[in-house]
Scaffold this active site. Sequence first.
Site, PDB file in Angstrom:
ATOM      1  N   SER A   1      47.077  43.403  36.873  1.00 47.98           N
ATOM      2  CA  SER A   1      46.261  43.250  35.792  1.00 47.98           C
ATOM      3  C   SER A   1      45.628  42.148  35.682  1.00 47.98           C
ATOM      4  O   SER A   1      45.898  41.005  36.806  1.00 47.98           O
ATOM      5  CB  SER A   1      47.321  43.258  34.424  1.00 47.98           C
ATOM      6  OG  SER A   1      46.608  42.584  33.419  1.00 47.98           O
TER       7      SER A   1
ATOM      8  N   TYR B   1      55.740  39.721  30.419  1.00 44.29           N
ATOM      9  CA  TYR B   1      55.114  40.835  30.850  1.00 44.29           C
ATOM     10  C   TYR B   1      54.185  40.481  31.990  1.00 44.29           C
ATOM     11  O   TYR B   1      54.200  41.097  33.199  1.00 44.29           O
ATOM     12  CB  TYR B   1      54.219  41.682  29.687  1.00 44.29           C
ATOM     13  CG  TYR B   1      53.177  42.411  30.036  1.00 44.29           C
ATOM     14  CD1 TYR B   1      53.445  43.682  30.784  1.00 44.29           C
ATOM     15  CD2 TYR B   1      51.800  42.045  29.976  1.00 44.29           C
ATOM     16  CE1 TYR B   1      52.506  44.380  31.132  1.00 44.29           C
ATOM     17  CE2 TYR B   1      50.760  42.574  30.514  1.00 44.29           C
ATOM     18  CZ  TYR B   1      50.832  44.110  31.170  1.00 44.29           C
ATOM     19  OH  TYR B   1      49.742  44.770  31.644  1.00 44.29           O
TER      20      TYR B   1
ATOM     21  N   LYS C   1      54.007  41.409  36.421  1.00 43.09           N
ATOM     22  CA  LYS C   1      52.861  41.875  37.149  1.00 43.09           C
ATOM     23  C   LYS C   1      52.643  40.883  38.345  1.00 43.09           C
ATOM     24  O   LYS C   1      52.584  41.482  39.651  1.00 43.09           O
ATOM     25  CB  LYS C   1      51.458  41.651  36.283  1.00 43.09           C
ATOM     26  CG  LYS C   1      51.442  42.872  35.330  1.00 43.09           C
ATOM     27  CD  LYS C   1      51.495  44.130  35.847  1.00 43.09           C
ATOM     28  CE  LYS C   1      51.360  45.525  34.890  1.00 43.09           C
ATOM     29  NZ  LYS C   1      51.758  46.755  35.313  1.00 43.09           N
TER      30      LYS C   1
END
Length: 342
Positions: free
Chosen positions: A127, A152, A156
């Site tokens: 992302s 979160y 990544k």
Amino acid sequence: MKKTVLVSGGAGFIGSHVTVELIEAGYEVVVADNFSNCDRTCFEGVKKITGRDDIPFEEMDFCDAEAVDKLFGKYHIDAVIHFAAFKAVGESVAKPLMYYKNNLLSFMNVLEAAQKHGGCNVLFSSSATVYGEPKSVPVTEDTPRQPAMSPYGNTKTMCEDILQDTVKASDGLIKGILLRYFNPIGAHPSALIGELPRGVPNNLVPFITQTAIGKRECLSIFGNDYPTPDGTCQRDYIDIVDLAKAHVFAVTRMIEGKMKEPCEVFNVGTGRPVSVLELVNAFEKVNNLKLNYKFAARRPGDVTAIWADPTKANTEMGWKATRTVEETLKAAWAWEKHIAGK
Ligand code: WQD
């Protein structure tokens, strides 16, 4: 013989669109999902769009190492695309361990099984969140990553590192591509698959479409005092079908041995900044309706402006985003009407 691609989390929003594009490009696809954050609607939609009622499907949890090992034993997998992960930023702040455990363990299980079963091409869905608040825009793949703003986001960054390190140590057994998505929005033009957020949507476009259909009363635009042309945040909104096609280009590049490095990174964006207000205005115009919205306080953790320099994906992979924001917002609205039964 057809090459086989395993899509973990293949019943979700991005996974279902990627499955469609892979099948349409002539790949055999094995879809695996535990339906933890999606229902069966999208997988049924995938079957309808592709006319394939026999897509191999495995209901399983990628945190179960034994199940992942069995999966790699059952099929000859040429490439795996790993989507199976939790993705709500706010929830990850409240439940960090749940996020670290699920997102890291599932990916490590995939890599371990891939290695054990003779190696594999691995595509990880990363992302633009890894760039944090960039010092300058647009961002290239060489723009330094910043410390993540949430657990979160951190998963990544960490999964990127796990893949890079595993590729390095694998003696050519594992090859990797990291695709850094900007803001995927929209739905398949058939309106048979799209985003199905549970509860109140965190993301902008589902909130817009749910407000337009009457499920939500009013959209809050978070902040209109940012140092941007109209004061609202700017993002690179990428059509979900364009994004899905980027996966086909990446998988083909890996399978055909065209990679220039054993682990490559690509931005998947349009290169076009769009502000929240511009997006809202475009939605109203293209769908010929008025949206109830108001300006509200900034949302903590939001970056002011980020968009991609997609040159590397354009020139190296030969992939380019083709859809206009208007086309994408039409598709998003058609999908919302479809799920509302209208
Ligand atoms: C976009 C813009 C909001 C909702 C997040 C994740 C990222 C990625 C994609 C997910 C921002 C504004 C939003 C609303 C608003 N991965 N907004 N009102 O924050 O850019 O990225 O989703 O899996 O990792 O962080 O996307 O859609 O939430 O917000 O004004 O009700 O819309 O402030 O400027 P974001 P978003």
